[in-house]
Write a protein that holds these residues in place. Sequence first.
Motif, PDB file in Angstrom:
ATOM      1  N   SER A 101       4.029  -4.615 -11.076  1.00  0.00           N
ATOM      2  CA  SER A 101       4.743  -5.811 -11.503  1.00  0.00           C
ATOM      3  C   SER A 101       3.841  -7.047 -11.428  1.00  0.00           C
ATOM      4  O   SER A 101       3.048  -7.207 -10.494  1.00  0.00           O
ATOM      5  N   ASP A 102       3.989  -7.897 -12.417  1.00  0.00           N
ATOM      6  CA  ASP A 102       3.201  -9.134 -12.439  1.00  0.00           C
ATOM      7  C   ASP A 102       3.601 -10.078 -11.316  1.00  0.00           C
ATOM      8  O   ASP A 102       2.840 -10.988 -10.954  1.00  0.00           O
ATOM      9  N   THR A 103       4.797  -9.877 -10.785  1.00  0.00           N
ATOM     10  CA  THR A 103       5.251 -10.758  -9.699  1.00  0.00           C
ATOM     11  C   THR A 103       4.598 -10.415  -8.367  1.00  0.00           C
ATOM     12  O   THR A 103       4.705 -11.188  -7.412  1.00  0.00           O
ATOM     13  N   THR A 104       3.958  -9.252  -8.304  1.00  0.00           N
ATOM     14  CA  THR A 104       3.248  -8.868  -7.077  1.00  0.00           C
ATOM     15  C   THR A 104       1.791  -9.282  -7.203  1.00  0.00           C
ATOM     16  O   THR A 104       1.044  -8.779  -8.039  1.00  0.00           O
ATOM     17  N   GLY A 105       1.372 -10.187  -6.400  1.00  0.00           N
ATOM     18  CA  GLY A 105      -0.002 -10.681  -6.480  1.00  0.00           C
ATOM     19  C   GLY A 105      -0.984  -9.734  -5.826  1.00  0.00           C
ATOM     20  O   GLY A 105      -0.610  -8.747  -5.160  1.00  0.00           O
ATOM     21  N   ALA A 106      -2.252 -10.040  -5.991  1.00  0.00           N
ATOM     22  CA  ALA A 106      -3.306  -9.204  -5.414  1.00  0.00           C
ATOM     23  C   ALA A 106      -3.196  -9.130  -3.901  1.00  0.00           C
ATOM     24  O   ALA A 106      -3.517  -8.111  -3.281  1.00  0.00           O
ATOM     25  N   SER A 107      -2.726 -10.199  -3.280  1.00  0.00           N
ATOM     26  CA  SER A 107      -2.610 -10.209  -1.822  1.00  0.00           C
ATOM     27  C   SER A 107      -1.433  -9.362  -1.332  1.00  0.00           C
ATOM     28  O   SER A 107      -1.426  -8.902  -0.188  1.00  0.00           O
ATOM     29  N   GLY A 108      -0.430  -9.133  -2.199  1.00  0.00           N
ATOM     30  CA  GLY A 108       0.745  -8.361  -1.789  1.00  0.00           C
ATOM     31  C   GLY A 108       0.576  -6.860  -1.934  1.00  0.00           C
ATOM     32  O   GLY A 108       1.275  -6.079  -1.271  1.00  0.00           O
ATOM     33  N   ARG A 109      -0.345  -6.435  -2.771  1.00  0.00           N
ATOM     34  CA  ARG A 109      -0.498  -5.007  -3.043  1.00  0.00           C
ATOM     35  C   ARG A 109      -1.023  -4.223  -1.837  1.00  0.00           C
ATOM     36  O   ARG A 109      -0.565  -3.088  -1.604  1.00  0.00           O
ATOM     37  N   PRO A 110      -1.937  -4.744  -1.036  1.00  0.00           N
ATOM     38  CA  PRO A 110      -2.374  -3.993   0.152  1.00  0.00           C
ATOM     39  C   PRO A 110      -1.233  -3.711   1.121  1.00  0.00           C
ATOM     40  O   PRO A 110      -1.255  -2.675   1.816  1.00  0.00           O
ATOM     41  N   ILE A 112       1.813  -3.046   0.231  1.00  0.00           N
ATOM     42  CA  ILE A 112       2.494  -1.888  -0.352  1.00  0.00           C
ATOM     43  C   ILE A 112       1.683  -0.623  -0.081  1.00  0.00           C
ATOM     44  O   ILE A 112       2.241   0.460   0.176  1.00  0.00           O
ATOM     45  N   ALA A 113       0.365  -0.751  -0.108  1.00  0.00           N
ATOM     46  CA  ALA A 113      -0.508   0.397   0.120  1.00  0.00           C
ATOM     47  C   ALA A 113      -0.310   0.992   1.505  1.00  0.00           C
ATOM     48  O   ALA A 113      -0.485   2.209   1.698  1.00  0.00           O
ATOM     49  N   GLN A 114       0.067   0.171   2.478  1.00  0.00           N
ATOM     50  CA  GLN A 114       0.290   0.684   3.831  1.00  0.00           C
ATOM     51  C   GLN A 114       1.455   1.674   3.853  1.00  0.00           C
ATOM     52  O   GLN A 114       1.374   2.725   4.511  1.00  0.00           O
ATOM     53  N   GLU A 115       2.521   1.331   3.129  1.00  0.00           N
ATOM     54  CA  GLU A 115       3.656   2.268   3.077  1.00  0.00           C
ATOM     55  C   GLU A 115       3.275   3.524   2.304  1.00  0.00           C
ATOM     56  O   GLU A 115       3.683   4.633   2.671  1.00  0.00           O
ATOM     57  N   VAL A 116       2.499   3.375   1.239  1.00  0.00           N
ATOM     58  CA  VAL A 116       2.044   4.534   0.475  1.00  0.00           C
ATOM     59  C   VAL A 116       1.227   5.461   1.376  1.00  0.00           C
ATOM     60  O   VAL A 116       1.387   6.690   1.344  1.00  0.00           O
ATOM     61  N   ASP A 117       0.370   4.898   2.192  1.00  0.00           N
ATOM     62  CA  ASP A 117      -0.452   5.704   3.094  1.00  0.00           C
ATOM     63  C   ASP A 117       0.414   6.439   4.112  1.00  0.00           C
ATOM     64  O   ASP A 117       0.127   7.585   4.481  1.00  0.00           O
ATOM     65  N   GLY A 118       1.479   5.779   4.567  1.00  0.00           N
ATOM     66  CA  GLY A 118       2.410   6.437   5.484  1.00  0.00           C
ATOM     67  C   GLY A 118       3.098   7.625   4.830  1.00  0.00           C
ATOM     68  O   GLY A 118       3.276   8.685   5.453  1.00  0.00           O
ATOM     69  N   LEU A 119       3.459   7.477   3.567  1.00  0.00           N
ATOM     70  CA  LEU A 119       4.079   8.584   2.838  1.00  0.00           C
ATOM     71  C   LEU A 119       3.090   9.724   2.631  1.00  0.00           C
ATOM     72  O   LEU A 119       3.459  10.898   2.683  1.00  0.00           O
ATOM     73  N   ARG A 120       1.825   9.377   2.400  1.00  0.00           N
ATOM     74  CA  ARG A 120       0.789  10.396   2.251  1.00  0.00           C
ATOM     75  C   ARG A 120       0.698  11.250   3.517  1.00  0.00           C
ATOM     76  O   ARG A 120       0.632  12.492   3.450  1.00  0.00           O
ATOM     77  N   SER A 121       0.697  10.616   4.677  1.00  0.00           N
ATOM     78  CA  SER A 121       0.651  11.340   5.950  1.00  0.00           C
ATOM     79  C   SER A 121       1.887  12.216   6.126  1.00  0.00           C
ATOM     80  O   SER A 121       1.806  13.349   6.626  1.00  0.00           O
ATOM     81  N   ASN A 122       3.030  11.687   5.699  1.00  0.00           N
ATOM     82  CA  ASN A 122       4.264  12.454   5.808  1.00  0.00           C
ATOM     83  C   ASN A 122       4.221  13.683   4.913  1.00  0.00           C
ATOM     84  O   ASN A 122       4.693  14.767   5.289  1.00  0.00           O
ATOM     85  N   PHE A 123       3.643  13.563   3.727  1.00  0.00           N
ATOM     86  CA  PHE A 123       3.524  14.698   2.811  1.00  0.00           C
ATOM     87  C   PHE A 123       2.650  15.804   3.415  1.00  0.00           C
ATOM     88  O   PHE A 123       2.940  16.996   3.247  1.00  0.00           O
ATOM     89  N   LEU A 203      -3.007   6.047  -5.828  1.00  0.00           N
ATOM     90  CA  LEU A 203      -2.099   4.900  -5.823  1.00  0.00           C
ATOM     91  C   LEU A 203      -2.413   3.982  -4.653  1.00  0.00           C
ATOM     92  O   LEU A 203      -2.464   2.752  -4.806  1.00  0.00           O
ATOM     93  N   ARG A 204      -2.635   4.573  -3.488  1.00  0.00           N
ATOM     94  CA  ARG A 204      -2.977   3.761  -2.309  1.00  0.00           C
ATOM     95  C   ARG A 204      -4.260   2.963  -2.532  1.00  0.00           C
ATOM     96  O   ARG A 204      -4.309   1.749  -2.282  1.00  0.00           O
ATOM     97  N   ASP A 205      -5.294   3.655  -3.009  1.00  0.00           N
ATOM     98  CA  ASP A 205      -6.585   2.992  -3.208  1.00  0.00           C
ATOM     99  C   ASP A 205      -6.503   1.935  -4.307  1.00  0.00           C
ATOM    100  O   ASP A 205      -7.140   0.865  -4.209  1.00  0.00           O
ATOM    101  N   ALA A 206      -5.717   2.230  -5.354  1.00  0.00           N
ATOM    102  CA  ALA A 206      -5.579   1.263  -6.445  1.00  0.00           C
ATOM    103  C   ALA A 206      -4.883  -0.003  -5.971  1.00  0.00           C
ATOM    104  O   ALA A 206      -5.238  -1.126  -6.378  1.00  0.00           O
ATOM    105  N   LEU A 207      -3.896   0.164  -5.096  1.00  0.00           N
ATOM    106  CA  LEU A 207      -3.209  -1.008  -4.556  1.00  0.00           C
ATOM    107  C   LEU A 207      -4.146  -1.827  -3.670  1.00  0.00           C
ATOM    108  O   LEU A 207      -4.116  -3.063  -3.680  1.00  0.00           O
ATOM    109  N   ASN A 208      -4.974  -1.134  -2.900  1.00  0.00           N
ATOM    110  CA  ASN A 208      -5.907  -1.849  -2.011  1.00  0.00           C
ATOM    111  C   ASN A 208      -6.995  -2.594  -2.783  1.00  0.00           C
ATOM    112  O   ASN A 208      -7.458  -3.655  -2.353  1.00  0.00           O
ATOM    113  N   THR A 209      -7.396  -2.028  -3.917  1.00  0.00           N
ATOM    114  CA  THR A 209      -8.498  -2.641  -4.686  1.00  0.00           C
ATOM    115  C   THR A 209      -8.003  -3.435  -5.887  1.00  0.00           C
ATOM    116  O   THR A 209      -8.812  -3.952  -6.669  1.00  0.00           O
ATOM    117  N   ASN A 210      -6.686  -3.503  -6.041  1.00  0.00           N
ATOM    118  CA  ASN A 210      -6.084  -4.253  -7.152  1.00  0.00           C
ATOM    119  C   ASN A 210      -6.537  -3.696  -8.519  1.00  0.00           C
ATOM    120  O   ASN A 210      -6.763  -4.429  -9.481  1.00  0.00           O
TER     121      ASN A 210
END
Length: 255
Positions: A101-110, A112-123, A203-210
């Motif tokens: 989403s365009d409403t999520t800035g570059a600073s907000g995506r990392p 989101i990446a933290q939750e994605v990483d948590g889901l990765r560990s859960n998987f 997805l996690r890495d893309a969010l971290n690197t924008n």
Amino acid sequence: MSLRTPNPLTNRQTLLDLQRTKERMAILQEQLATGRRIVRLGDDPTGSALIVDFKTSIERNEQYRKQIGSARSYLQASETVLQSLSDGITRLLELGQQGLSDTTGASGRPRIAQEVDGLRSNFIALANTQSDGKYLFAGSRTTTVPFSGPSSGPILYAGDGASIELDVSIGAMVATNLPGDRVFFGPGGQGSASDLFQAVTDLRDALNTNDRALMQTAYDNLKSIHSRIQDLMTELGGRQAALDQLEESLGTFNL
């Protein structure tokens, strides 16, 4: 005056008839007491043979019903894991949409990446689920931890692609597992677009690197993977339905 002399043959026949009647009464009394028409094999050799045959069939069917119960247990455990995977991927898709989403800035995506990483560990934890001390997604290597790997690298598979089958009736078998590579890597194999772990990592890495392009690719891959997981759940449900029908048939026969 004439005397009548008893005929020995007549007396002997009368005694034999009385003895047979006594034996018959004893058999009838035993049948009444036990509720069975055939108490000993000699009472009815033909009927006894049928009884032995039915008893063997009933015992065999009971063993098959135990096998069905065991197979159902593993299938239900696998289905529960797949449902958790499906729920987790649904959440990932929501996070992917937020990241795109365009409403999520570059600073907000990392964040989101933290939750994605948590889901990765859960998987990874779900992929290593055990039931009765056996790993569900290791193929035939049920005592080997199937999935492992670093947080930043690829996830490796130590299982195999074998199916574990149980006899559930004469001439019928059911696969009680889904090999882990089929579930988590998909038809393309490890590192491909169908690899769940790769898609989550991307997805996690893309969010971290924008990286919007990689974010979109990961999102699209996750949508396809989600559809595949749903298909696998349907497959497991079909196996369980077939087992339920077979168990009912065996129970009806035994009754």
